[in-house]
Motif scaffolding. Structure first.
Motif, mmCIF file in Angstrom:
data_model
loop_
_atom_site.group_PDB
_atom_site.id
_atom_site.type_symbol
_atom_site.label_atom_id
_atom_site.label_comp_id
_atom_site.label_asym_id
_atom_site.label_seq_id
_atom_site.Cartn_x
_atom_site.Cartn_y
_atom_site.Cartn_z
ATOM 1 N N UNK A 259 -9.357 14.890 -16.058
ATOM 2 C CA UNK A 259 -8.614 15.323 -15.023
ATOM 3 C C UNK A 259 -9.651 15.808 -13.256
ATOM 4 N N UNK A 260 -10.537 16.123 -13.255
ATOM 5 C CA UNK A 260 -10.939 16.389 -11.795
ATOM 6 C C UNK A 260 -10.878 15.192 -11.296
ATOM 7 N N UNK A 261 -11.517 13.995 -11.976
ATOM 8 C CA UNK A 261 -12.497 12.950 -11.786
ATOM 9 C C UNK A 261 -11.295 12.098 -11.555
ATOM 10 N N UNK A 262 -10.331 11.644 -12.026
ATOM 11 C CA UNK A 262 -9.097 10.917 -12.180
ATOM 12 C C UNK A 262 -9.042 9.947 -11.222
ATOM 13 N N UNK A 263 -7.934 11.420 -9.958
ATOM 14 C CA UNK A 263 -7.684 10.898 -8.737
ATOM 15 C C UNK A 263 -8.235 9.434 -7.955
ATOM 16 N N UNK A 264 -10.224 10.535 -8.096
ATOM 17 C CA UNK A 264 -10.712 10.048 -7.427
ATOM 18 C C UNK A 264 -11.479 8.278 -7.707
ATOM 19 N N UNK A 265 -11.567 7.889 -8.879
ATOM 20 C CA UNK A 265 -11.337 6.486 -9.355
ATOM 21 C C UNK A 265 -10.392 5.790 -9.364
ATOM 22 N N UNK A 266 -9.531 6.831 -9.448
ATOM 23 C CA UNK A 266 -8.090 5.808 -9.335
ATOM 24 C C UNK A 266 -7.868 5.095 -7.708
ATOM 25 N N UNK A 267 -8.759 5.939 -7.175
ATOM 26 C CA UNK A 267 -8.712 5.138 -5.706
ATOM 27 C C UNK A 267 -9.884 4.618 -6.060
ATOM 28 N N UNK A 268 -10.977 4.861 -6.793
ATOM 29 C CA UNK A 268 -11.486 3.282 -6.220
ATOM 30 C C UNK A 268 -11.057 2.793 -6.545
ATOM 31 N N UNK A 269 -10.676 2.295 -7.632
ATOM 32 C CA UNK A 269 -10.573 1.135 -8.640
ATOM 33 C C UNK A 269 -9.302 0.727 -7.130
ATOM 34 N N UNK A 270 -8.323 1.498 -6.711
ATOM 35 C CA UNK A 270 -7.422 0.650 -5.400
ATOM 36 C C UNK A 270 -8.278 0.446 -4.611
ATOM 37 N N UNK A 271 -8.896 0.298 -4.429
ATOM 38 C CA UNK A 271 -10.518 0.069 -2.642
ATOM 39 C C UNK A 271 -11.143 -1.266 -3.246
ATOM 40 N N UNK A 272 -11.427 -1.026 -5.110
ATOM 41 C CA UNK A 272 -12.138 -2.454 -5.327
ATOM 42 C C UNK A 272 -10.438 -3.323 -5.288
ATOM 43 N N UNK A 273 -9.833 -3.496 -5.138
ATOM 44 C CA UNK A 273 -9.125 -4.552 -5.766
ATOM 45 C C UNK A 273 -8.938 -4.674 -4.634
ATOM 46 N N UNK A 274 -8.412 -3.972 -3.212
ATOM 47 C CA UNK A 274 -8.120 -4.465 -2.599
ATOM 48 C C UNK A 274 -9.119 -5.162 -1.536
ATOM 49 N N UNK A 275 -10.250 -5.200 -1.713
ATOM 50 C CA UNK A 275 -11.187 -5.673 -1.673
ATOM 51 C C UNK A 275 -10.746 -7.104 -2.162
ATOM 52 N N UNK A 276 -11.094 -7.163 -3.388
ATOM 53 C CA UNK A 276 -11.384 -8.795 -3.970
ATOM 54 C C UNK A 276 -10.201 -9.085 -3.217
ATOM 55 N N UNK A 277 -8.843 -8.169 -3.335
ATOM 56 C CA UNK A 277 -7.705 -9.432 -2.868
ATOM 57 C C UNK A 277 -8.269 -10.014 -1.744
ATOM 58 N N UNK A 278 -8.422 -9.681 -0.608
ATOM 59 C CA UNK A 278 -9.285 -10.152 0.252
ATOM 60 C C UNK A 278 -10.205 -11.019 0.666
ATOM 61 N N UNK A 279 -11.107 -11.500 0.043
ATOM 62 C CA UNK A 279 -11.579 -11.829 0.192
ATOM 63 C C UNK A 279 -10.865 -12.853 -0.831
ATOM 64 N N UNK A 280 -10.418 -13.217 -1.829
ATOM 65 C CA UNK A 280 -9.925 -13.541 -2.619
ATOM 66 C C UNK A 280 -8.899 -15.036 -1.398
ATOM 67 N N UNK A 281 -8.578 -13.897 -0.290
ATOM 68 C CA UNK A 281 -7.710 -14.561 0.399
ATOM 69 C C UNK A 281 -7.981 -15.398 1.590
ATOM 70 N N UNK A 282 -9.659 -15.060 1.812
ATOM 71 C CA UNK A 282 -10.012 -15.192 2.519
ATOM 72 C C UNK A 282 -11.546 -16.668 2.486
ATOM 73 N N UNK A 283 -11.182 -16.944 1.654
ATOM 74 C CA UNK A 283 -12.455 -17.616 0.530
ATOM 75 C C UNK A 283 -13.280 -18.924 0.972
ATOM 76 N N UNK A 284 -13.119 -18.656 2.537
ATOM 77 C CA UNK A 284 -13.291 -19.820 3.910
ATOM 78 C C UNK A 284 -14.970 -20.641 3.147
#
Length: 364
Positions: A259-284
């Motif tokens: 319960x204490x860690x889940x908000x931070x783990x969720x944030x980490x997951x979102x950061x990873x998802x955004x990073x992957x999306x950025x790369x996949x959109x700029x994979x020249x």
């Protein structure tokens, strides 16, 4: 200094310097491959290094010399060192240039670095290397560039010299992590390496035969442990124990740590998802792959990757495979993942040091 990032010389040990600790490792060549000759770690008083910048060279040098003199196993038998540089202050990218040779390439790279980094070219040390596109029909040349502020690098050089160490090379952490985790330094498609440390988390895209893109965020182990401490009203020692023993396992300790860690783990997951999306959109630079480019695997490393249930949580959140990496991938023969004195889970915190040590035994 421009030659330092990727220069290869023999007989060096790897040294990973972070805000809170030193970790070091030396490999040696055996008839059947590589073996761990020595390793060790030591904590560093808070404030001596802050956000990757050395604030007190004399004290850091004294602490480092003491650590190297007392390895946890073996003996450091060389004064040559391959040392890490902090990811958060580095600029590492793939750029594209027309195919050219010699001095023309050097001048073109310098000009491109001037255009691509948020610092004046005279204020940075930089290096570059050509990247194999995997397809001779590609009409341009991919080039991996690295740049780090001179002021920051000079502090690391000063500390190493105060310890009578001979610098073989300086490498940004992402290069060392890739060398440790990526088997044979080659992948069929893009893989995201996530290095989870005490003070920051680094994201590294590796594809084909080269690192492609890096970034880092301050969400890391210390913040997670603080969340347990404040959320559950326990001291730092108990919070750290709950962090590793219970972690993101809902069935451990009544799910309190989860319960204490889940908000931070969720944030980490979102950061990873955004990073992957950025790369996949700029994979020249994905010349080996036809059609859309997708990151299909994530490899975790660093001490915080030992957080119970983290890889399972992230795999469900992201919908892709998330595995804990193997820092011995290019050192030990499979299926070995540990050596006496340095078990697998603990060795995850040595990923950067082992990647640097690998550079120390390579020759050109």
């Amino acid at each position: 200094m421009a030659r330092a990032f990727y220069e290869i010389e023999p007989d060096a040990f790897g040294l990973d310097i972070s805000d809170e600790s030193f970790k070091f490792a030396q490999l040696e060549k055996k008839r059947r491959g590589l073996a761990l000759a020595a390793f060790g770690a030591s904590s560093l008083p808070k404030g001596f290094i802050a956000e990757g910048e050395i604030k007190n060279e004399d004290e850091v040098a004294r602490a480092l010399a003491a650590a190297l003199a007392h390895p946890q196993q073996g003996r450091i038998s060389t004064h040559h060192v391959v040392c890490s540089l902090p990811e958060e202050h580095s600029f590492t990218r793939i750029i594209q240039l027309p195919r050219m040779k010699g001095d023309e390439m050097k001048e073109a790279v310098k000009w491109e670095i001037e255009q691509n980094i948020p610092m004046h070219i005279n204020d940075v040390y930089y290096d570059w290397q050509l990247v194999d596109a995997g397809d001779a029909r590609v009409p341009h040349q991919d080039v991996l560039i690295s740049a780090v502020p001179k002021k920051l690098v000079d502090g690391y050089i000063a500390v190493l010299k105060k310890c009578d160490l001979v610098i073989k090379s300086l490498e940004v952490e992402s290069v060392a992590v890739s060398r440790a985790l990526v088997k044979g330094l080659r992948t069929e498609g893009p893989v995201l390496l996530v290095d989870l440390g005490a003070t920051r988390t680094s994201f590294i895209i590796f594809s084909g035969t080269a690192l492609q893109f890096t970034s880092s965020i301050p969400l890391a182990g210390n913040k997670m442990i603080e969340a347990i401490s404040s959320g559950l009203g326990v001291d730092a020692q108990e919070a750290k124990k709950l962090f590793f023993d219970a972690g993101l396992d809902r069935n451990q300790d009544g799910g309190r740590a989860f319960k204490a860690l889940e908000p931070l783990a969720k944030d980490l997951g979102e950061q990873i998802r955004n990073y992957i999306s950025f790369y996949e959109g700029h994979s020249l630079h994905e010349h080996r792959n036809t059609g859309s480019v997708a990151v299909e695997k994530v490899l975790l490393c660093g001490g915080v990757s030992n957080l119970t249930g983290l890889n399972v949580y992230l795999s469900v959140a992201l919908g892709i495979s998330v595995e804990v990496g193997n820092p011995w991938e290019n050192i030990l023969t499979a299926p070995l993942k540990e050596v006496p004195g340095l078990p697998y889970r603990r060795s995850l915190g040595y990923t950067t040091a082992l990647g640097l040590a690998l550079s120390g035994v390579q020759k050109t």
